[in-house]
Design a protein around this motif. Structure first.
Motif, PDB file in Angstrom:
ATOM      1  N   ALA A   1       0.823  -1.206   0.000  1.00  0.00           N
ATOM      2  CA  ALA A   1       0.000   0.000   0.000  1.00  0.00           C
ATOM      3  C   ALA A   1       0.856   1.255   0.000  1.00  0.00           C
ATOM      4  O   ALA A   1       0.589   2.216  -0.729  1.00  0.00           O
ATOM      5  N   LYS A   2       1.920   1.259   0.813  1.00  0.00           N
ATOM      6  CA  LYS A   2       2.785   2.435   0.888  1.00  0.00           C
ATOM      7  C   LYS A   2       3.545   2.636  -0.410  1.00  0.00           C
ATOM      8  O   LYS A   2       3.750   3.768  -0.860  1.00  0.00           O
ATOM      9  N   THR A   3       3.964   1.523  -1.045  1.00  0.00           N
ATOM     10  CA  THR A   3       4.686   1.647  -2.294  1.00  0.00           C
ATOM     11  C   THR A   3       3.788   2.228  -3.375  1.00  0.00           C
ATOM     12  O   THR A   3       4.198   3.094  -4.150  1.00  0.00           O
ATOM     13  N   MET A   4       2.531   1.768  -3.440  1.00  0.00           N
ATOM     14  CA  MET A   4       1.589   2.292  -4.426  1.00  0.00           C
ATOM     15  C   MET A   4       1.339   3.778  -4.196  1.00  0.00           C
ATOM     16  O   MET A   4       1.108   4.539  -5.129  1.00  0.00           O
ATOM     17  N   ALA A   5       1.410   4.200  -2.949  1.00  0.00           N
ATOM     18  CA  ALA A   5       1.174   5.608  -2.620  1.00  0.00           C
ATOM     19  C   ALA A   5       2.443   6.444  -2.739  1.00  0.00           C
ATOM     20  O   ALA A   5       2.442   7.635  -2.460  1.00  0.00           O
ATOM     21  N   GLY A   6       3.551   5.803  -3.139  1.00  0.00           N
ATOM     22  CA  GLY A   6       4.811   6.528  -3.281  1.00  0.00           C
ATOM     23  C   GLY A   6       5.529   6.742  -1.965  1.00  0.00           C
ATOM     24  O   GLY A   6       6.420   7.578  -1.859  1.00  0.00           O
ATOM     25  N   GLU A   7       5.174   5.974  -0.945  1.00  0.00           N
ATOM     26  CA  GLU A   7       5.793   6.122   0.374  1.00  0.00           C
ATOM     27  C   GLU A   7       6.583   4.868   0.695  1.00  0.00           C
ATOM     28  O   GLU A   7       6.070   3.760   0.591  1.00  0.00           O
ATOM     29  N   MET A   8       7.850   5.024   1.070  1.00  0.00           N
ATOM     30  CA  MET A   8       8.700   3.901   1.393  1.00  0.00           C
ATOM     31  C   MET A   8       9.041   3.924   2.882  1.00  0.00           C
ATOM     32  O   MET A   8       9.365   4.976   3.428  1.00  0.00           O
ATOM     33  N   THR A   9       8.954   2.765   3.518  1.00  0.00           N
ATOM     34  CA  THR A   9       9.199   2.700   4.950  1.00  0.00           C
ATOM     35  C   THR A   9      10.671   2.454   5.231  1.00  0.00           C
ATOM     36  O   THR A   9      11.404   1.892   4.415  1.00  0.00           O
ATOM     37  N   GLY A  10      11.111   2.871   6.409  1.00  0.00           N
ATOM     38  CA  GLY A  10      12.479   2.628   6.826  1.00  0.00           C
ATOM     39  C   GLY A  10      12.550   2.371   8.315  1.00  0.00           C
ATOM     40  O   GLY A  10      11.743   2.890   9.088  1.00  0.00           O
TER      41      GLY A  10
END
Length: 266
Positions: free
Chosen positions: A32-41
């Motif tokens: 979901a985050k990748t589709m929204a352009g957000e990458m977790t760290g």
């Protein structure tokens, strides 16, 4: 956009439980985050700053450090790293296609980038990349962005797996980053050189057959060298939850962090 999650480098014995992020939930969250352009760290405090780890897929990850941003075994095309900080340094363990991809390197390459590889990958590089790359053989030591790095052997020991990663060819790495020692195993079984490691803060350890090892082999080796945090990675079609369970039974000190390695790929 990058989002971050702080993780303390303390043994599970001190906190009372393993730090396990549920695989299914993390994979769904990552997708979901990748589709929204957000990458977790994941954020780890170092001596003078932070080390931030971004799992990308399978054996590829990005690591932000006070000395610069490292890309480890980047494959999947440059677009897979959209939204990530630009790489300052690349580490490549060996030549297999899930660890070394010339097209991805070409897409990421820039004038200020440098790299360390094993000798076989080095020989495959174009001359412009060779000029900014150091080849390390098993046991060699060097520097990456001024940080000490050692090439650790990575190989198979089981008879019917020897052809995948023969001894003496491929690398793992131990990178010393601002007071933290980080072990990147590459593709390997539970070799004596892994078991002999000491003072490892963060480890990346594979398990999948027939290419590396079983969940039990991985848990046994990690229990012996006892990192503070371990990331199961390169485990396609294997069971990371079984690894975590076996490790907890053998040594309840390491924290297990389940990165979303397969959240957006199959």
């Amino acid at each position: 956009m990058l989002s971050r999650r702080s993780i303390l480098l303390t043994g599970a014995a001190a906190t009372g439980s393993l730090l396990i992020r549920p695989y299914a939930a993390m994979a769904e969250s990552h997708a979901a985050k990748t589709m929204a352009g957000e990458m977790t760290g994941d954020v780890y405090k170092s001596r003078s700053g932070e080390v931030v780890i971004h799992p990308v897929a399978h054996a590829s990850f990005v690591m932000e450090t006070p000395a610069g941003t490292f890309y480890v075994d980047p494959v999947g095309g440059a677009d897979a790293y959209d939204g990530m900080p630009m790489p300052d340094f690349i580490l490549i363990t060996h030549h297999h296609g899930d660890h070394y991809d010339p097209d991805t390197l070409t897409g990421l390459w820039h004038d200020n980038l440098a790299m360390i590889t094993n000798p076989e990958v080095f020989e495959k590089l174009p001359e412009d990349m060779k000029a900014k790359t150091r080849s390390l053989s098993n046991g060699d030591q060097g520097e990456a962005r001024g940080l000490p790095i050692q090439a650790i052997p990575a190989y198979n020991t089981t008879q019917d797996r020897l052809n995948y990663h023969p001894q003496g060819r491929d690398n793992g790495y131990v990178l010393s980053v601002d007071g933290l020692r980080i072990y990147i195993a590459g593709d390997t079984e539970d070799i004596p050189e892994m078991r002999a490691l000491t003072d490892i803060d963060i480890a990346f350890v594979p398990f999948n057959l027939p290419y590396t090892m079983t969940e039990d082999q991985a848990a046994s080796a990690v229990a012996e060298f006892g990192p503070k945090v371990v990331y199961p990675y390169h485990y396609r079609d294997s069971d990371p939850e079984l690894f975590a369970k076996l490790l907890a039974e053998a040594n309840d000190t390491p924290q297990v962090v389940m990165g979303p390695w397969y959240g957006s790929t199959t």
